[in-house]
Write a protein that holds these residues in place. Structure first.
Motif, PDB file in Angstrom:
ATOM      1  N   GLY A   9      22.097  44.133  88.130  1.00 10.47           N
ATOM      2  CA  GLY A   9      22.069  42.806  87.520  1.00 10.47           C
ATOM      3  C   GLY A   9      22.932  42.724  86.282  1.00 10.47           C
ATOM      4  N   ALA A  10      24.146  43.291  86.367  1.00 16.11           N
ATOM      5  CA  ALA A  10      24.993  43.429  85.181  1.00 16.11           C
ATOM      6  C   ALA A  10      25.982  42.283  84.992  1.00 16.11           C
ATOM      7  CB  ALA A  10      25.753  44.752  85.247  1.00 16.11           C
ATOM      8  N   SER A  11      25.861  41.229  85.766  1.00 15.32           N
ATOM      9  CA  SER A  11      26.841  40.137  85.667  1.00 15.32           C
ATOM     10  C   SER A  11      26.610  39.229  84.469  1.00 15.32           C
ATOM     11  CB  SER A  11      26.835  39.307  86.952  1.00 15.32           C
ATOM     12  OG  SER A  11      25.564  38.703  87.147  1.00 15.32           O
ATOM     13  N   ARG A  12      25.385  39.230  83.930  1.00 18.77           N
ATOM     14  CA  ARG A  12      25.074  38.351  82.803  1.00 18.77           C
ATOM     15  C   ARG A  12      23.754  38.795  82.172  1.00 18.77           C
ATOM     16  NH1 ARG A  12      23.771  32.723  86.081  1.00 18.77           N
ATOM     17  NH2 ARG A  12      22.427  33.609  87.691  1.00 18.77           N
ATOM     18  N   GLY A  13      23.343  38.093  81.125  1.00 18.84           N
ATOM     19  CA  GLY A  13      22.064  38.368  80.495  1.00 18.84           C
ATOM     20  C   GLY A  13      21.977  39.766  79.913  1.00 18.84           C
ATOM     21  N   PHE A  14      20.761  40.317  79.909  1.00 21.77           N
ATOM     22  CA  PHE A  14      20.550  41.656  79.381  1.00 21.77           C
ATOM     23  C   PHE A  14      21.483  42.675  80.042  1.00 21.77           C
ATOM     24  CE2 PHE A  14      15.856  40.662  78.325  1.00 21.77           C
ATOM     25  CZ  PHE A  14      16.146  40.447  76.986  1.00 21.77           C
ATOM     26  N   GLY A  15      21.653  42.562  81.353  1.00 20.95           N
ATOM     27  CA  GLY A  15      22.430  43.558  82.082  1.00 20.95           C
ATOM     28  C   GLY A  15      23.851  43.688  81.568  1.00 20.95           C
ATOM     29  N   LYS A  16      24.521  42.569  81.394  1.00 18.13           N
ATOM     30  CA  LYS A  16      25.909  42.630  80.929  1.00 18.13           C
ATOM     31  C   LYS A  16      25.972  43.037  79.465  1.00 18.13           C
ATOM     32  CE  LYS A  16      30.373  40.403  81.289  1.00 18.13           C
ATOM     33  NZ  LYS A  16      31.142  39.244  81.800  1.00 18.13           N
ATOM     34  N   LEU A  17      25.040  42.524  78.683  1.00 17.90           N
ATOM     35  CA  LEU A  17      24.992  42.849  77.257  1.00 17.90           C
ATOM     36  C   LEU A  17      24.822  44.357  77.057  1.00 17.90           C
ATOM     37  CD1 LEU A  17      24.849  41.170  74.541  1.00 17.90           C
ATOM     38  CD2 LEU A  17      22.383  41.473  74.710  1.00 17.90           C
ATOM     39  N   TRP A  18      23.872  44.956  77.772  1.00 15.07           N
ATOM     40  CA  TRP A  18      23.613  46.385  77.630  1.00 15.07           C
ATOM     41  C   TRP A  18      24.757  47.209  78.216  1.00 15.07           C
ATOM     42  CZ3 TRP A  18      17.936  45.884  79.742  1.00 15.07           C
ATOM     43  CH2 TRP A  18      17.160  45.198  78.787  1.00 15.07           C
TER      44      TRP A  18
END
Length: 272
Positions: A9-18
């Motif tokens: 889930g790295a496309s946005r939200g916590f996932g991309k931020l982290w």
């Protein structure tokens, strides 16, 4: 020493931020998303240190293949962050079968499949970290978010058992439990049921009970997550946000008082 971290889930939200925070400090990141074009900016900036992989976590075989690809590419996986998931807003009566099954498939089963897939690699290495994204709603529940809470309660139970099962292999499990933050979780990432007017008052009351400062800044979680990843003695559970701490402590105090008020019945039920 840099780590190799697989995050869903790295496309946005916590996932991309982290993911970006990890790349900034020199870690290697396997970043998965259903639409990997959302990761183009990170690829352009961090080059060979990021491996973007297209993945729908609901597909078990695809999850196992993605884990295998990550190991082949970087030689191992030090940390799995099961971040993929979404919110589902609606009362229990409003839920369709599809609503309910989709919520559990993504938030619970997707996390289960990837946890299973990474365990042989971590056992062979003799070390590893699995970080599961739950929610304050994995510990308490609220109206209008019953199915979401159910999926996170399931994550909590699974992960607590998993932690006990794998600790002797050098694998540590942690559960992150955020309260509200300014991500897309409650907006563009969310799903909603077909509304029934009978529940309008319940929904309005629930919304009115949310404090105006409930949502924290998502960027504020970065340091906490990096500390969790690096800790030699990480907690099983980590609450994020002042309201997470406040709500959980209040709820458990209420539960303890209720259990005590029925203690005579509880003890008598043991029989002879």
């Amino acid at each position: 020493m840099s780590k190799t971290i697989f995050i869903t889930g790295a496309s946005r939200g916590f996932g991309k931020l982290w993911a970006e925070a990890l790349l900034q400090r020199g870690d290697k990141v396997v970043a998965t998303a259903r639409d990997i074009s959302a990761l183009d900016d990170l690829v352009a900036k961090y080059g060979r240190n990021i491996l973007p992989l297209k993945l729908d976590v609901n597909e078990r075989r695809a999850g196992f293949n993605a884990i295998a690809r990550a190991k082949e590419h970087f030689g191992g996986i030090d940390v799995l962050i099961n971040n993929a998931g979404y919110g589902l807003f609606g009362t229990i009566e409003e839920m369709s079968e599809r609503d309910a099954r989709d919520q559990m498939e993504t938030n619970f089963f997707g996390l289960l499949w990837l946890s299973q897939a990474v365990l042989p690699i971590m056992r062979e290495q003799g070390h590893g970290r699995i970080i599961q994204l739950s929610s304050v709603l994995g510990l308490i529940s609220r109206p209008v978010l019953g199915l979401y809470a159910a999926s996170k309660f399931a994550v909590e139970g699974l992960s607590e058992s998993l932690a006990a099962e794998v600790k002797d292999f050098g694998i540590k499990v942690s559960i992150i439990e955020p309260a509200g933050f300014d991500t897309e979780w409650g907006s563009s990432s969310a799903a909603r049921t077909v509304a029934m007017p009978e529940y309008n008052e319940v929904k309005a009351s629930h919304q009115a009970g949310i404090p105006p400062d409930f949502r924290g800044s998502a960027s504020g979680t970065i340091d906490a997550v990096l500390k969790l990843i690096d800790s030699e003695n990480p907690p099983l559970r980590l609450l994020l946000g002042k309201y997470a701490n406040m709500l959980v402590k209040k709820e458990y105090a209420n539960r303890s008082a209720e259990w005590d008020s029925w203690l005579e019945v509880t003890l008598a039920s043991q029989g002879k």
